[in-house]
Design an enzyme around this catalytic site. Sequence first.
Site, PDB file in Angstrom:
ATOM      1  N   HIS A 261       1.665  54.042  43.565  1.00  0.00           N
ATOM      2  CA  HIS A 261       1.995  53.570  42.216  1.00  0.00           C
ATOM      3  C   HIS A 261       2.316  52.084  42.216  1.00  0.00           C
ATOM      4  O   HIS A 261       1.935  51.356  41.293  1.00  0.00           O
ATOM      5  CB  HIS A 261       3.168  54.376  41.640  1.00  0.00           C
ATOM      6  CG  HIS A 261       3.325  54.235  40.167  1.00  0.00           C
ATOM      7  ND1 HIS A 261       4.210  53.350  39.591  1.00  0.00           N
ATOM      8  CD2 HIS A 261       2.696  54.856  39.132  1.00  0.00           C
ATOM      9  CE1 HIS A 261       4.136  53.450  38.274  1.00  0.00           C
ATOM     10  NE2 HIS A 261       3.216  54.352  37.970  1.00  0.00           N
ATOM     11  N   CYS A 262       3.004  51.620  43.251  1.00  0.00           N
ATOM     12  CA  CYS A 262       3.364  50.199  43.358  1.00  0.00           C
ATOM     13  C   CYS A 262       2.135  49.297  43.467  1.00  0.00           C
ATOM     14  O   CYS A 262       2.181  48.129  43.082  1.00  0.00           O
ATOM     15  CB  CYS A 262       4.228  49.961  44.595  1.00  0.00           C
ATOM     16  SG  CYS A 262       5.637  51.046  44.784  1.00  0.00           S
ATOM     17  N   LEU A 263       1.065  49.832  44.023  1.00  0.00           N
ATOM     18  CA  LEU A 263      -0.113  49.029  44.355  1.00  0.00           C
ATOM     19  C   LEU A 263      -1.236  49.175  43.334  1.00  0.00           C
ATOM     20  O   LEU A 263      -2.351  48.701  43.564  1.00  0.00           O
ATOM     21  CB  LEU A 263      -0.620  49.425  45.745  1.00  0.00           C
ATOM     22  CG  LEU A 263       0.334  49.038  46.884  1.00  0.00           C
ATOM     23  CD1 LEU A 263       0.047  49.852  48.132  1.00  0.00           C
ATOM     24  CD2 LEU A 263       0.233  47.543  47.183  1.00  0.00           C
TER      25      LEU A 263
END
Length: 368
Positions: A356-358
């Site tokens: 999700h962060c990427l």
Amino acid sequence: MKTLNSTPRADGFHMPAEWAPQTQVWMVWPERPDNWRLGGKPAQAAHVTLAKAIARFEPVTVAASAGQYENARRQLDQPNIRVVEISNDDAWVRDTGPTFVINGHGEVRGVDWGFNAWGGFDGGLYAPWNRDEELAAKVLEMERCQRYQTEGFVLEGGSIHVDGEGTVITTEECLLNRNRNPHLSREQIEAVLRDHLAVDTVVWLPDGLYNDETDGHVDNFCCYVRPGEVLLAWTDDSNDPNYARCHAAMDVLKNTRDAKGREFIVHKMPIPGPLYATAEECAGVDQVAGSQERDPSVRLAGSYVNFLIVNGGIIAPSFDDPADAEARAILARIFPDHEVVMIPGRELLLGGGNIHCLTQQQPAPVKR
């Protein structure tokens, strides 16, 4: 690209939920040797796997630096993946990219938040970060989206989760941290969220996951799965430092109603591990002043909550952990109309985050 002087809410725009239809997902190609081991090569291989997994469901755009453009283009050579050249400082497009907002007339715009590498010179993870600060505007320029800019207000996309119906969930650990917006009160921060996400209710969880170097991003800890329902990282081990954090979050959720007056339904997701980097993995990271040091004795903030919802799919991390199978089963139960695809998440976790962060989804235009 036009920068507007108003706010999304004033103009009838809002941030849609992640399960809303999407036109594409954005990613940034990793290469930073003081964050990704062995010059970023293992992380690049992991990004290829991630991009190809998403591309089964919808288009992907990967931004790469000039020096890495050809390498990225060759490794991502398939029709549903576009590679564009954008200078950057690292790959965390959830936090550096724009937050897209939509209205009911088929328009898509973007919010360009301030960015200071998760704390600036007070606990931030690298410096300088000027290229990452410019990335959101460049994405919006490329997409011909009008831009809202929160001058002087720092926020990362991983620190918020919305239901698209008036509620946002965040953490005090991150948004009230002195290294983000120390000049603003809690009420002033809420006002910015209301104006730029078009929400009415802000749900404050006390903390995120233990040892999350972003200062407790909610997307690694608790996420919306549908209106009124969330998935919360969970442990029943009272000796685990996450135990108090999970229970404190549950207390808030069980005693809060969302913008529509609903009580929260909370699904529990086991936490993998505990997971640690090996000494060999840490030794592969360049040591540079001002960058986050990698230490094999420090627990990694591994989480199955750090997944991405795409059109018809759930892209989630696996950790070669006994809890992998249970995590898959939980996601399949919660998302019966989506195909659950799990890809190895360890290499991404070693860099400080996960799927999700990427990634950053771009919502599809909606006409009502």
